[in-house]
Write an enzyme that holds these catalytic residues in place. Structure first.
Site, PDB file in Angstrom:
ATOM      1  N   CYS A  95       0.750  -1.279   0.157  1.00  0.00           N
ATOM      2  CA  CYS A  95      -0.009   0.016  -0.201  1.00  0.00           C
ATOM      3  C   CYS A  95       0.744   1.180  -0.065  1.00  0.00           C
ATOM      4  CB  CYS A  95      -1.014   0.141   1.401  1.00  0.00           C
ATOM      5  SG  CYS A  95      -1.136  -1.379   2.045  1.00  0.00           S
TER       6      CYS A  95
HETATM    7  C1  LIG Z   1      -0.485  -7.775   1.542  1.00  0.00           C
HETATM    8  O1  LIG Z   1      -0.229  -8.328   2.700  1.00  0.00           O
HETATM    9  C2  LIG Z   1       1.106  -7.810   3.054  1.00  0.00           C
HETATM   10  C3  LIG Z   1       1.649  -8.656   4.119  1.00  0.00           C
HETATM   11  O2  LIG Z   1       0.667  -8.539   5.108  1.00  0.00           O
HETATM   12  C4  LIG Z   1       1.181  -5.986   3.361  1.00  0.00           C
HETATM   13  O3  LIG Z   1       2.497  -5.710   3.686  1.00  0.00           O
HETATM   14  C5  LIG Z   1       0.550  -5.651   2.151  1.00  0.00           C
HETATM   15  O4  LIG Z   1       0.203  -4.184   2.705  1.00  0.00           O
HETATM   16  C6  LIG Z   1      -0.769  -6.113   1.619  1.00  0.00           C
HETATM   17  N1  LIG Z   1      -0.856  -5.536   0.350  1.00  0.00           N
HETATM   18  C7  LIG Z   1      -2.089  -4.924   0.136  1.00  0.00           C
HETATM   19  C8  LIG Z   1      -2.261  -4.347  -1.292  1.00  0.00           C
HETATM   20  O5  LIG Z   1      -2.866  -4.833   0.793  1.00  0.00           O
END
Ligand SMILES: *[C@@H]1O[C@H](CO)[C@@H](O)[C@H](O)[C@H]1NC(C)=O
Ligand SMILES: *Cc1c(COP(=O)(O)O)cnc(C)c1O
Ligand SMILES: *[C@@H]1O[C@H](CO)[C@@H](O)[C@H](O)[C@H]1NC(C)=O
Ligand SMILES: *[C@@H]1O[C@H](CO)[C@@H](O)[C@H](O)[C@H]1NC(C)=O
Ligand SMILES: *[C@@H]1O[C@H](CO)[C@@H](O)[C@H](O)[C@H]1NC(C)=O
Ligand SMILES: *[C@@H]1O[C@H](CO)[C@@H](O)[C@H](O)[C@H]1NC(C)=O
Length: 773
Positions: free
Chosen positions: A358
């Site tokens: 994110c």
């Molecule tokens: C997906 O999970 C990872 C590990 O928990 C996290 O760091 C990341 O922000 C997440 N990605 C999204 C797009 O939410």
């Protein structure tokens, strides 16, 4: 008389138009009820303010919330938000910071742990009136995590996260309402921004802020524009807002034709699905099924195929939306880059979202570093079209699949089949224990076929290409083919001997086809381009374009600029601006007829110099490298040994989707659209070269060529196939590259004309620091 008549007509027309618009407007006045009904509330409780989207609605709250700055008289307002950082909410901070309002980010678990102990009651009356805003998403649009709706009342009543004052709750429901029912009578959030396209896909530029009427009273409005004021005096600061909240906040004319369509959106949603509860069950079921199967997939050595990132185990529909966030792993436990997964998914017509974790700031930070890495490693830097998804083996992002009401069970199976086909080391193993455990939580449908291993050869991925053995630096390589591509993305023109120009092979990619907006067409979008055969005739100084079934068209090779009626234009190739001239109406009409849409042929301006992006920094020995309209580098070289290797790999998988005639080596070579084809002994030995000499000409290797779905276009029939990208990705775990880019290494002022000929000796020099492919 005539003038009089016209005036009358104009008047009548305007009158009828006005009446019509009036009725249209009357019609949509009913609409807010329909919207509020969807959220189980009514106009007595809530008002609907239309905005251009959820983000605009958030901004509206930020701008009109009665923030109180910290002063001598007492404490100021607070703006609290959950640290599920999503950018539009964080954007509110910009507004609050200007007004001296404190911003507090709250971790999800803090909301409840800091709950008020029952005995501590308020004391200072004046402090109670200080307005605070608490903002949280009902569902994170990144991970699909749902946050408890019970926070709404808890915070309003100061039972949760207590802080003296009057608390308002801003519930970002944009993601939540797309698949779940929101009952505002039960969870009376004060401000609820939504975007309609997230609910039924249309209209895209329309959202709304649902405001609790009680809360609307406190909003203040500083800007007043068309239609928002009941009365105001221009000269004096006198402004009586309209009593109705809605008309106070909708500036100007809202998009009322879009609003009319909302009615149909809600009706259709209801008719097709029978309501949001059904949608929620359906989408959650799909996500849960996908989660269970995906988490039980194992490579032949027992290692997991996917690492799923989740906060909760897809057990509780109230905690998790229909979004799955995961990374795929190879059989050694290394993450497969997300851009590779994305490319493969597009072959299977699956749309997944991939991208940075994110935090885009951090992500860009990483990417810049890695660009520098690549630059120093490969002397090449940013290679257009490649996505740097792994940095030193660590992933910079993940993959998300999300489901909507239109997703079906078949979609999930297709997706799982895709993962099994492309990313699992066969034979596939299912973790039965885990499967039973997960399934027993709630009986799920049998998943039979999806995960039945297909009768494929066991193909150990990666590392199959032996790097040791004979390090061939000998002259056993020969140049076997020379191809030029005069028009970008069109067919090749094969030659046996060809002069080198300042920008690579003479006339290579000097032309390109653009659409009416000047955007370059490529085979990715327009596979038919490969059926256009350009033929260069040096004797008559012409470029001829041929297509079977049409008469050929001819343009001059050298577009003289004295011909001033040629339009010059600017286009972009891989982000670089290039100066071009239009090649005229005749060829434009010919291309438009063949492709069935308006397009033009343009040529790079002769005097225009385009430098290779990052090459210069390291190019001490070859001077600046000039480019034609190619994407990245002057020359692309491939090795027949590598093609054979890949061919064998494809032939050895015999599953149903294996189409095409892979025994034809020359056809396979065509797909890689190389300029130089050499014969070699060892597959992928070219990856380790730093320089090479072909005949008398020196070249520097500037990097490997990243591949995408474009090699799926069969250059003879213009049809798309999943191979060879699928096999390539399988036998080269990590980055999908094939072939290397070269730059010509002779000073520009050389007067001698250099010529490359088929049959010339190729003598490679192996780079000192051979790094792993
Ligand atoms: C997906 O999970 C990872 C590990 O928990 C996290 O760091 C990341 O922000 C997440 N990605 C999204 C797009 O939410
Ligand atoms: C999509 C989304 C937004 C942004 O909505 P726009 O329509 O792009 O303004 C904000 N918050 C959440 C939770 C979303 O899912
Ligand atoms: C969210 O924002 C806070 C404050 O701006 C920051 O400290 C935190 O690192 C961010 N978290 C993520 C996951 O981006
Ligand atoms: C998620 O929300 C953010 C704003 O909060 C927005 O910028 C982003 O585009 C959204 N993502 C999706 C997939 O809708
Ligand atoms: C390869 O190069 C090395 C040193 O450059 C040389 O000693 C060796 O003889 C070469 N091998 C062949 C097969 O030419
Ligand atoms: C090319 O230019 C360099 C200096 O820029 C000069 O030393 C060299 O002699 C020139 N070569 C020819 C062939 O003109």
């Amino acid at each position: 008389f005539n003038i009089f008549q016209n005036v009358i007509y104009t008047f009548l027309c305007s009158f009828f138009l006005f009446i019509l618009l009036y009725f249209i407007k009357r019609l949509f006045v009913l609409n807010p009820c329909r919207i509020l009904e969807h959220f189980n509330t009514c106009p007595e409780e809530y008002s609907v303010i239309f905005t251009s989207g959820c983000t605009a609605a958030l901004k509206l709250v930020a701008d009109t919330f009665p923030w109180k700055a910290v002063s001598n008289e007492g404490p100021g307002s607070q703006f609290c938000y959950l640290t599920d950082n999503h950018t539009s909410v964080v954007g509110i901070r910009g507004v609050t910071a200007l007004q001296g309002v404190g911003t507090v980010s709250v971790l999800p678990h803090e909301v409840e742990t800091r709950a008020r102990k029952p005995q501590t009651q308020t004391n200072g009356e004046e402090e109670c009136s200080v307005p605070h805003l608490f903002c949280y998403p009902a569902q994170s649009n990144f991970s699909g995590r749902k946050y408890p709706l019970s926070y709404v009342k808890g915070i309003q009543s100061q039972q949760l996260y207590p802080h003296r004052g009057r608390w308002f709750v801003l519930l970002d429901a944009a993601c939540f309402v797309s698949c779940s029912p929101l009952d505002l009578s039960q969870y009376p959030a004060d401000f609820v921004p939504i975007s309609f396209y997230k609910m039924f896909g249309f209209p895209t530029g329309l959202g709304a802020l649902l405001v609790r009427n009680e809360a609307a009273e406190v909003l203040r409005k500083t800007y007043f524009g068309g239609g928002t004021a009941a009365a105001y005096l221009v000269a004096e600061n006198y402004f009586v807002p309209k009593p109705n909240v809605v008309s106070r906040f909708e500036d100007g004319t809202i998009s009322f034709l879009d609003i009319i369509s909302l009615h149909h959106g809600f009706e259709t949603l209801q008719k097709l699905t029978g309501g949001m509860l059904n949608i929620q069950l359906h989408t959650f079921g799909l996500a849960r099924y996908t989660y269970i199967v995906l988490s039980c997939l194992r490579h032949s050595n027992g290692k997991p195929v996917a690492q799923i990132h989740y906060d909760n185990d897809f057990q509780n529909i109230a905690e998790q939306g229909a979004i799955l966030n995961f990374s795929l792993l190879d059989c050694h436990g290394r993450t497969v880059g997300y851009s590779q997964v994305d490319k493969m998914a597009s072959l299977f017509n699956i749309h997944i979202r991939t991208g940075c974790f994110c935090n885009t700031g951090a992500c860009q930070h990483y990417l810049v570093i890695s660009n520098q890495n690549v630059r120093s490693n490969l002397h090449a830097g940013h290679i257009c079209g490649d996505n740097i998804d792994l940095i030193e083996g660590r992933p910079t992002g993940s993959i998300r699949v999300s489901f909507g009401y239109m997703s079906s069970f078949e979609d999930c199976r297709n997706f799982l089949r895709f993962v099994v086909n492309c990313f699992v080391d066969k034979p596939l193993i299912l973790d039965q224990k885990r499967l039973i455990k997960l399934k027993s939580a709630e009986p799920m449908e049998s998943n039979g076929q999806v995960i039945t291993p297909s009768p494929e050869r066991i193909t150990p991925s990666g590392d199959t290409v032996s790097k040791e053995g004979k390090k061939n630096n000998g002259s056993s390589h020969t140049l076997t083919n020379l191809f030029i591509y005069p028009v970008k993305s069109c067919a090749s023109f094969e030659v046996t001997e060809w002069p080198l120009g300042p920008q690579g092979l003479l006339y290579d990619r000097l032309w390109m086809v653009v659409n009416e907006n000047g955007v370059c067409l490529s085979q990715k979008r327009e596979p038919k381009l490969c059926l256009i055969r350009p033929v260069i005739c040096l004797a008559s100084n012409t470029l001829q374009l041929q297509v079977s079934g049409m008469e050929a068209v001819t343009v001059p090779l050298e577009t003289s600029l004295t011909n001033s009626d040629l339009r010059t234009s600017q286009s972009k190739v891989c982000g670089d601006r290039v100066q071009t001239v239009d090649c005229g109406e005749e060829v434009s009409a010919w291309l438009s007829e063949f492709l069935g849409k308006t397009c033009h042929l343009i040529r790079q301006r002769p005097e225009f110099l385009r430098d290779m992006k990052f090459g210069r920094a390291k190019a001490g020995d070859c001077g600046a490298t000039a480019l034609s309209l190619v994407n990245e580098a002057q020359f692309l070289l491939i090795n027949r040994a590598s093609v054979s290797f890949l061919q064998e790999h494809i032939a050895n998988r015999y599953d149903s989707v294996n189409e095409g005639t892979w025994h034809d080596m020359e056809q396979l070579i065509q797909r890689f659209r190389a300029n130089l084809v050499i014969s070699g002994q060892e597959a992928f030995s070219e990856d380790g070269w730093s320089h090479l000499t072909i005949g008398d000409t020196q070249f520097q290797v500037i990097g490997r060529c990243g591949r995408c779905q474009m090699i799926g276009v069969d250059q003879k029939s213009a049809t798309r196939t999943q191979e060879p990208l699928r096999s390539l990705s399988e036998c080269r775990s990590g980055q999908v590259t094939f072939g290397v880019y070269l730059a010509h290494q002779t000073a520009r002022n050389t007067t001698a004309v250099l010529i490359l000929s088929v049959g010339a000796c190729v003598i490679p020099r192996i780079s000192e620091s051979t790094e792993k492919p």
